[in-house]
Design a protein around this motif. Structure first.
Motif, PDB file in Angstrom:
ATOM      1  N   HIS A  51     -57.332 104.241  30.396  1.00 44.59           N
ATOM      2  CA  HIS A  51     -57.648 105.618  30.793  1.00 44.59           C
ATOM      3  C   HIS A  51     -58.073 105.634  32.256  1.00 44.59           C
ATOM      4  O   HIS A  51     -58.864 104.794  32.689  1.00 44.59           O
ATOM      5  CB  HIS A  51     -58.773 106.184  29.923  1.00 44.59           C
ATOM      6  N   ARG A  52     -57.550 106.588  33.009  1.00 51.86           N
ATOM      7  CA  ARG A  52     -57.927 106.757  34.410  1.00 51.86           C
ATOM      8  C   ARG A  52     -58.803 107.994  34.571  1.00 51.86           C
ATOM      9  O   ARG A  52     -58.702 108.945  33.793  1.00 51.86           O
ATOM     10  CB  ARG A  52     -56.685 106.913  35.301  1.00 51.86           C
ATOM     11  N   LYS A  53     -59.646 107.989  35.597  1.00 52.45           N
ATOM     12  CA  LYS A  53     -60.498 109.144  35.879  1.00 52.45           C
ATOM     13  C   LYS A  53     -59.646 110.327  36.329  1.00 52.45           C
ATOM     14  O   LYS A  53     -58.515 110.159  36.800  1.00 52.45           O
ATOM     15  CB  LYS A  53     -61.519 108.796  36.964  1.00 52.45           C
ATOM     16  N   LEU A  54     -60.215 111.517  36.210  1.00 52.61           N
ATOM     17  CA  LEU A  54     -59.497 112.741  36.582  1.00 52.61           C
ATOM     18  C   LEU A  54     -59.005 112.693  38.026  1.00 52.61           C
ATOM     19  O   LEU A  54     -57.872 113.071  38.317  1.00 52.61           O
ATOM     20  CB  LEU A  54     -60.406 113.957  36.391  1.00 52.61           C
ATOM     21  N   ILE A  55     -59.864 112.230  38.940  1.00 50.61           N
ATOM     22  CA  ILE A  55     -59.505 112.216  40.350  1.00 50.61           C
ATOM     23  C   ILE A  55     -58.325 111.285  40.611  1.00 50.61           C
ATOM     24  O   ILE A  55     -57.450 111.577  41.430  1.00 50.61           O
ATOM     25  CB  ILE A  55     -60.725 111.812  41.218  1.00 50.61           C
ATOM     26  N   HIS A  56     -58.249 110.169  39.869  1.00 53.24           N
ATOM     27  CA  HIS A  56     -57.143 109.232  40.041  1.00 53.24           C
ATOM     28  C   HIS A  56     -55.853 109.812  39.467  1.00 53.24           C
ATOM     29  O   HIS A  56     -54.777 109.662  40.069  1.00 53.24           O
ATOM     30  CB  HIS A  56     -57.464 107.894  39.362  1.00 53.24           C
ATOM     31  N   ARG A  57     -55.963 110.491  38.325  1.00 53.77           N
ATOM     32  CA  ARG A  57     -54.779 111.134  37.752  1.00 53.77           C
ATOM     33  C   ARG A  57     -54.260 112.239  38.661  1.00 53.77           C
ATOM     34  O   ARG A  57     -53.057 112.466  38.770  1.00 53.77           O
ATOM     35  CB  ARG A  57     -55.104 111.688  36.361  1.00 53.77           C
ATOM     36  N   ALA A  58     -55.195 112.936  39.329  1.00 51.46           N
ATOM     37  CA  ALA A  58     -54.802 113.995  40.263  1.00 51.46           C
ATOM     38  C   ALA A  58     -53.981 113.429  41.414  1.00 51.46           C
ATOM     39  O   ALA A  58     -52.967 114.006  41.826  1.00 51.46           O
ATOM     40  CB  ALA A  58     -56.043 114.697  40.803  1.00 51.46           C
ATOM     41  N   LEU A  59     -54.393 112.282  41.942  1.00 51.35           N
ATOM     42  CA  LEU A  59     -53.666 111.657  43.049  1.00 51.35           C
ATOM     43  C   LEU A  59     -52.280 111.191  42.609  1.00 51.35           C
ATOM     44  O   LEU A  59     -51.319 111.269  43.384  1.00 51.35           O
ATOM     45  CB  LEU A  59     -54.475 110.468  43.587  1.00 51.35           C
ATOM     46  N   ILE A  60     -52.174 110.717  41.375  1.00 52.83           N
ATOM     47  CA  ILE A  60     -50.869 110.286  40.849  1.00 52.83           C
ATOM     48  C   ILE A  60     -49.952 111.492  40.672  1.00 52.83           C
ATOM     49  O   ILE A  60     -48.756 111.436  41.004  1.00 52.83           O
ATOM     50  CB  ILE A  60     -51.053 109.519  39.519  1.00 52.83           C
TER      51      ILE A  60
ATOM     52  N   SER B  99     -58.563 135.307  34.492  1.00 49.79           N
ATOM     53  CA  SER B  99     -58.686 133.961  33.905  1.00 49.79           C
ATOM     54  C   SER B  99     -57.496 133.088  34.265  1.00 49.79           C
ATOM     55  O   SER B  99     -57.657 131.904  34.613  1.00 49.79           O
ATOM     56  CB  SER B  99     -58.821 134.065  32.388  1.00 49.79           C
ATOM     57  N   ILE B 100     -56.280 133.656  34.203  1.00 52.60           N
ATOM     58  CA  ILE B 100     -55.070 132.894  34.546  1.00 52.60           C
ATOM     59  C   ILE B 100     -55.092 132.499  36.025  1.00 52.60           C
ATOM     60  O   ILE B 100     -54.763 131.368  36.386  1.00 52.60           O
ATOM     61  CB  ILE B 100     -53.793 133.714  34.225  1.00 52.60           C
ATOM     62  N   THR B 101     -55.505 133.447  36.877  1.00 52.67           N
ATOM     63  CA  THR B 101     -55.570 133.172  38.322  1.00 52.67           C
ATOM     64  C   THR B 101     -56.556 132.051  38.614  1.00 52.67           C
ATOM     65  O   THR B 101     -56.254 131.130  39.386  1.00 52.67           O
ATOM     66  CB  THR B 101     -55.978 134.445  39.096  1.00 52.67           C
ATOM     67  N   ILE B 102     -57.727 132.129  37.995  1.00 52.42           N
ATOM     68  CA  ILE B 102     -58.744 131.091  38.209  1.00 52.42           C
ATOM     69  C   ILE B 102     -58.253 129.737  37.692  1.00 52.42           C
ATOM     70  O   ILE B 102     -58.465 128.706  38.329  1.00 52.42           O
ATOM     71  CB  ILE B 102     -60.069 131.489  37.534  1.00 52.42           C
ATOM     72  N   LEU B 103     -57.581 129.743  36.530  1.00 52.32           N
ATOM     73  CA  LEU B 103     -57.056 128.500  35.952  1.00 52.32           C
ATOM     74  C   LEU B 103     -56.029 127.852  36.879  1.00 52.32           C
ATOM     75  O   LEU B 103     -56.081 126.633  37.125  1.00 52.32           O
ATOM     76  CB  LEU B 103     -56.420 128.788  34.585  1.00 52.32           C
ATOM     77  N   ILE B 104     -55.108 128.651  37.417  1.00 53.94           N
ATOM     78  CA  ILE B 104     -54.085 128.115  38.328  1.00 53.94           C
ATOM     79  C   ILE B 104     -54.729 127.623  39.623  1.00 53.94           C
ATOM     80  O   ILE B 104     -54.340 126.588  40.170  1.00 53.94           O
ATOM     81  CB  ILE B 104     -53.006 129.191  38.618  1.00 53.94           C
TER      82      ILE B 104
ATOM     83  N   TRP C 291     -57.801 126.461  40.017  1.00 52.49           N
ATOM     84  CA  TRP C 291     -58.487 125.192  39.759  1.00 52.49           C
ATOM     85  C   TRP C 291     -57.481 124.052  39.561  1.00 52.49           C
ATOM     86  O   TRP C 291     -57.753 122.905  39.928  1.00 52.49           O
ATOM     87  CB  TRP C 291     -59.402 125.316  38.542  1.00 52.49           C
ATOM     88  N   SER C 292     -56.315 124.367  39.008  1.00 56.09           N
ATOM     89  CA  SER C 292     -55.256 123.349  38.872  1.00 56.09           C
ATOM     90  C   SER C 292     -54.767 122.913  40.247  1.00 56.09           C
ATOM     91  O   SER C 292     -54.541 121.717  40.489  1.00 56.09           O
ATOM     92  CB  SER C 292     -54.081 123.919  38.065  1.00 56.09           C
ATOM     93  N   PHE C 293     -54.631 123.875  41.159  1.00 56.55           N
ATOM     94  CA  PHE C 293     -54.227 123.567  42.530  1.00 56.55           C
ATOM     95  C   PHE C 293     -55.282 122.699  43.218  1.00 56.55           C
ATOM     96  O   PHE C 293     -54.965 121.723  43.892  1.00 56.55           O
ATOM     97  CB  PHE C 293     -54.016 124.869  43.310  1.00 56.55           C
ATOM     98  N   ALA C 294     -56.553 123.063  43.037  1.00 60.87           N
ATOM     99  CA  ALA C 294     -57.650 122.276  43.620  1.00 60.87           C
ATOM    100  C   ALA C 294     -57.638 120.846  43.075  1.00 60.87           C
ATOM    101  O   ALA C 294     -57.885 119.884  43.811  1.00 60.87           O
ATOM    102  CB  ALA C 294     -58.989 122.945  43.325  1.00 60.87           C
TER     103      ALA C 294
END
Length: 669
Positions: A195-204, A285-290, A292-295
């Motif tokens: 399992h990788r941390k969230l930040i590492h998965r984000a970079l991948i 809610s959809i706008t905030i979700l997208i 945060w996904s971009f972030a």
């Protein structure tokens, strides 16, 4: 009242003041006990005044406690980085990012987990910078991979040049205090984690998106530009591309920031126009979700987090029918980022981002209303120009202090390039979203390729215009703070219809001019010897007043010298060191610059200060020092293996300074 409308201003200022004080104060147990007693007594005493309209004791105690909290947070962050011995040690660590390819090596940032010494394992904190000799196996490593390595940690040090960028402080704020040189044999074991941390998965995921761009035909410099503008991945950028964006004054579109978050949130919010009234909560809610996904995909940088948190606060306030104050929302996002990582307040990106946004919220509306245009296109151009000028006013002092330059065509560049970059950002987000729909993603990629080429072309053209930037201007930190306060107060006085007395901005302007005058007078009335730490060359500066007499074996003036001159407003008079030796009289001091040393030279010139140049200065074996110089300085051009003969250390020489090892030499003469 400000403390009611903007509560995060009241709690944020003392917290930040405490963090800044951590640069100078190292609290011990006695300090903590005394301040703890004062705070407890203060809060207990404040209970006696709860019936009154105002409770000043509570306010003062809260301010002190926030100040101490900031101090402790920053001190704890610094102390959490383990101290490592400069000896070969085995570490278990986690790769923080993709290996970055350099000319002769791969640059890796690894988070230390444990060190193994004499068969014992011990927990260590902090990260280390590795320069690993080029090897194909290293290039395939992924963020989050576990490594067992052996290396010799070396503490990161500055070169010591006057007014240089504090690289050590910058890296320490990233949690990195050491670096090391390794090769493939030093990587003892490579473990792929389950399992990788969230930040590492984000970079991948970010790297996969770059692969998608490449698969759809975006290549070379355009791929590098798309990756930088849409994802914040600037590793592939050519140095000339970066310089063009800096000169044009549009570097902010290359740093994934609030601009990107605002563009994306407005695009998604308007795209969901059909979700109104009782479905508005779903739209938000959809706008905030997208968002945060971009972030998440862009690596959760402070600037994007700031914009995402602010948008979430603002929209959350609307949903609860409690509209939030814009400044308070911005400061609230900053407050949470500071709690997580206190040293973030020293990051240039953090300061520039928040300065621009605060100025825009405070002054854009009033500044925009100065002019009225009925034509739609003219009005949009004025909107873009107004927001650019206000943001530039907010970041001007920081830009001058950090980059020693000011883009003169920033308004024109932003009006033409930013709208195109807005389309580029939106298209760049749509390509991976519709990647599986081949014909649609191919069309979007063609549009993205064209927009990238147009952005690159316009930026290069703006940067090549005559006088595109005012270069070699600089300021000190104190001047930057005073200029920021002056600009803010003058804008407030002019645009807010004299809501504050003109006395306040004038006072700060006088202080700003006074500090600059003191610095100027100090420079004019003093002389100084500076032997710069410029590896590979010998660079000697003798400052007499506002003139820097530069002696170097290179015709090019190095960035270290330019920054020094820009900050103090010095004029350069260059002299190329052609002869093997040169003697200069400065004040009452005789300064000898030479690449070789013998008894005759010493007897002829009798120098007070001796500067040895060249990679291996030649020293006569039987050198006689009848009148030894007080100070001997070995320039940074000398190789690390060069040593001044030990027998001369007891012949009356007060000090021997090796620039390459000990940093630049600076002395009043």
């Amino acid at each position: 009242m400000l403390h009611k409308e903007i509560p995060f201003l009241r709690i944020g200022l003392p917290l930040c003041a405490g963090i800044i004080s951590g640069l100078y104060i190292k609290p011990d147990i006695t300090f903590l006990v005394i301040t703890g007693i004062i705070i407890i007594c203060g809060f207990l005493s404040s209970l006696l005044f709860n019936k009154y309209l105002t409770n000043q004791i509570f306010g003062y105690t809260l301010t002190i406690s926030l100040f101490i909290s900031g101090l402790l947070l920053y001190t704890n962050e610094k102390n959490s980085i383990s101290i490592l011995k400069p000896e070969k040690t085995i570490f278990t660590c986690t790769l923080s990012d993709y290996p970055e390819e350099k000319e002769n090596s791969f640059r890796l940032i690894v988070k230390l987990n444990r060190k193994i010494e004499d068969g014992k394992s011990e927990t260590v904190n902090g990260s280390i910078l590795l320069y690993n000799k080029k090897d194909s196996s290293v290039a395939s490593l992924l963020p989050g991979d576990l490594l067992i390595i052996q290396c010799t940690p070396v503490e990161i040090a500055n070169r010591g040049n006057p007014y240089e960028f504090d690289y050590r402080f910058f890296m320490e704020n990233q949690g990195i205090r050491y670096y090391a040189f390794t090769n493939s044999h030093d990587i003892i074991r490579h473990i792929i984690p389950i399992h990788r941390k969230l930040i590492h998965r984000a970079l991948i995921i970010r790297e996969k998106i770059i692969w998608m761009f490449k698969e759809r035909g975006i290549r070379g410099e355009r791929l590098a530009l798309v990756s930088a503008i849409t994802l914040g991945q600037k590793r592939m950028l050519d140095p000339e591309q970066k310089l063009n964006f800096i000169k044009a004054g549009v570097m902010h579109i290359m740093a994934v920031s609030g601009l990107h978050a605002i563009i994306l949130s407005l695009f998604v919010f308007n795209l969901l126009f059909f979700l109104k009234r009782r479905f508005n909560i779903l739209r938000i809610s959809i706008t905030i979700l997208i968002l945060w996904s971009f972030a998440y995909v862009t690596g959760l940088t402070p600037s994007v987090l700031r914009a995402t948190l602010m948008f979430s606060f603002l929209q959350g306030g609307k949903l609860m029918k409690r509209p939030a104050n814009g400044i308070n929302s911005v400061l609230a996002s900053a407050f949470f980022l500071i709690l997580v990582r206190p040293s973030v307040i020293f990051d240039a990106g953090f300061l520039l981002s928040y300065s621009a946004v605060i100025y825009i919220i405070c002054f854009y509306s009033d500044f925009y209303l100065i002019l009225h245009f009925k034509n739609w296109l003219t009005d949009k151009i004025w909107q873009s120009a107004a927001i650019t000028m206000i943001a530039q006013a907010g970041t001007l002092p920081l830009t001058i202090m950090l980059f020693n330059r000011f883009p003169t065509y920033f308004i024109l560049a932003n009006i033409t390039i930013v709208p195109i970059s807005n389309l580029l950002i939106i298209t760049g987000c749509l390509v991976p979203m519709f990647f599986q729909v081949h014909f649609l993603s191919q069309l979007l990629a063609l549009l993205l390729n064209y927009l990238t080429g147009l952005t690159d072309l316009l930026t290069a053209h703006a940067a090549s215009l005559p006088y595109s930037t005012i270069e070699n201007i600089g300021s000190t930190a104190l001047e930057c703070i005073l200029l920021t306060c002056t600009i803010f107060l003058f804008l407030h006085f002019i645009l807010k219809k004299k809501s504050i007395p003109v006395f306040y901005p004038v006072i700060f302007l006088i202080l700003f001019v006074f500090v600059g005058a003191v610095r100027d007078i100090s420079s004019k009335t003093t002389n100084e010897l500076v032997i710069y730490n410029t590896p590979g060359t010998s660079t000697i500066g003798i400052r007499t007043g506002k003139t820097l007499n530069l002696f170097s074996d290179s015709i090019n003036v190095g960035p270290e010298v330019k920054r020094h001159c820009a900050t103090l407003g010095l004029r350069i008079k260059s002299t190329v060191l052609k002869n093997n030796y040169q003697c200069i009289r400065a004040g009452r001091k005789e300064i000898l610059i030479t690449s070789f040393l013998n008894t005759k030279i010493i007897q002829d010139f009798v120098p007070d200060i001796l500067i040895l140049t060249g990679s291996k200065p030649e020293i006569e074996k039987d050198l006689i020092l009848t009148h030894p110089p007080g100070i001997v300085i070995i320039s940074s051009e000398a190789t690390s293996g060069f040593r001044f003969p030990a027998q001369f250390a007891v012949t009356g020489i007060d000090s021997i300074h090796f620039v390459r090892k000990s940093g630049a030499f600076i002395k009043r003469i």
